[in-house]
Write an enzyme that holds these catalytic residues in place. Structure first.
Site, PDB file in Angstrom:
ATOM      1  N   ASP A 243       0.708  -1.160  -0.130  1.00 51.02           N
ATOM      2  CA  ASP A 243      -0.115  -0.128  -0.082  1.00 51.02           C
ATOM      3  C   ASP A 243       0.958   1.232   0.010  1.00 51.02           C
ATOM      4  OD1 ASP A 243      -2.114   1.490   0.245  1.00 51.02           O
ATOM      5  OD2 ASP A 243      -3.237   0.280   1.619  1.00 51.02           O
TER       6      ASP A 243
ATOM      7  N   THR B 206       5.370 -17.078  -6.024  1.00 53.04           N
ATOM      8  CA  THR B 206       5.695 -18.596  -6.571  1.00 53.04           C
ATOM      9  C   THR B 206       4.363 -19.064  -7.342  1.00 53.04           C
ATOM     10  OG1 THR B 206       5.221 -19.422  -4.447  1.00 53.04           O
ATOM     11  CG2 THR B 206       7.614 -19.198  -5.024  1.00 53.04           C
TER      12      THR B 206
END
Ligand code: C5P
Length: 236
Positions: free
Chosen positions: A72, A126
């Site tokens: 953020d 991943t």
């Protein structure tokens, strides 16, 4: 000279991922007391239970890896990091793509809190492959992107990164001996893979340069979680 984490036995650097509900998490925490030193709380458990789950695990004597993957604006991430370490988190995560100022803001909040919590960056999830990476506008290779983001995390002053066991040795070379490299995707010999595909055994992950490993289902879904933890510790 040894890096700080290297003086701690490997078995004490195994982090048990509590991807379950509160009741199961607390049962596991009791079963593993005196064996495991670390528990990982992710978004599912944290968003259901809030800071109290961290506080309870701390009262039971665990170190807590709070894996909320902040991303953020710096002001918001600074506040999130401060709240996380105030709840008792010993390790927190954020996305390196949030940028160096965002990571610096988190690191400053941790430093100012007086808690010596570690800060880790997520490089490329991943779950992403070259195609999904390209869809986000990144044209360089996966390896180059992982290296670039890991270097950004180091430049921002973070403690280290979360990485797959396959990336661990490359990142150890890039980041040097002191960086923390925390690897999930670890499966003891003979354990079910579940939805993990590129896995390493606990010992392979440490040998490749991991400072800590994250193990979830091979322990949490075992008939006897304490025995499963012991078997991993023995292998190390
Ligand atoms: O049950 P298992 O050992 O696969 O759990 C691995 C833990 O590590 C889970 O909490 C999962 O969300 C987390 N993780 C992962 N792969 C990543 C990052 C985090 O498996 N790349």
């Amino acid at each position: 000279m040894l890096a700080a984490y290297e003086s701690i036995p490997r078995a004490d650097r195994v982090i048990v991922a509590l991807d379950c509900d509160r009741a199961t998490a607390l049962e596991l925490a009791q079963q593993l007391q005196g064996k495991a030193k670390w528990m990982k709380v992710g978004m599912t458990l944290y968003y259901a239970e809030g800071p109290s789950i961290v506080e309870i695990l701390k009262l039971l004597g665990y170190k807590v890896f709070l894996d909320l993957k902040f991303h953020d604006i710096p002001h918001q991430v600074s506040g999130a990091a401060a709240s996380a370490v105030e709840a008792g988190a010993d390790m927190i995560t954020m996305h390196a793509v949030g940028g160096i100022p965002m990571m610096q803001a988190a690191q400053s909040a941790v430093d100012e809190s007086g808690c010596d919590a570690d800060t880790l960056a997520i490089t490329v999830l991943t779950s992403m492959d070259d195609e999904t990476l390209a869809q986000t506008g990144v044209s360089r290779s996966m390896t180059e992107q992982v290296k670039t983001l890991a270097s950004c995390a180091q430049d921002a002053g973070l403690s280290g990164v979360v990485a797959s066991p396959q990336e661990a040795s490359m990142l150890r070379e890039l980041l040097g001996p002191d960086a923390l490299i925390v690897t999930p995707g670890v499966r003891p010999v003979g354990a079910a893979l579940g939805d993990q595909s590129r896995v390493a055994t606990p010992r392979e992950a440490f040998d490749a340069g991991a400072s800590h490993i994250v193990v979830g289902r091979p322990i949490t879904q075992a008939d006897d979680p304490a025995a499963a933890f012991d078997a991993i510790a023995a292998e190390l």
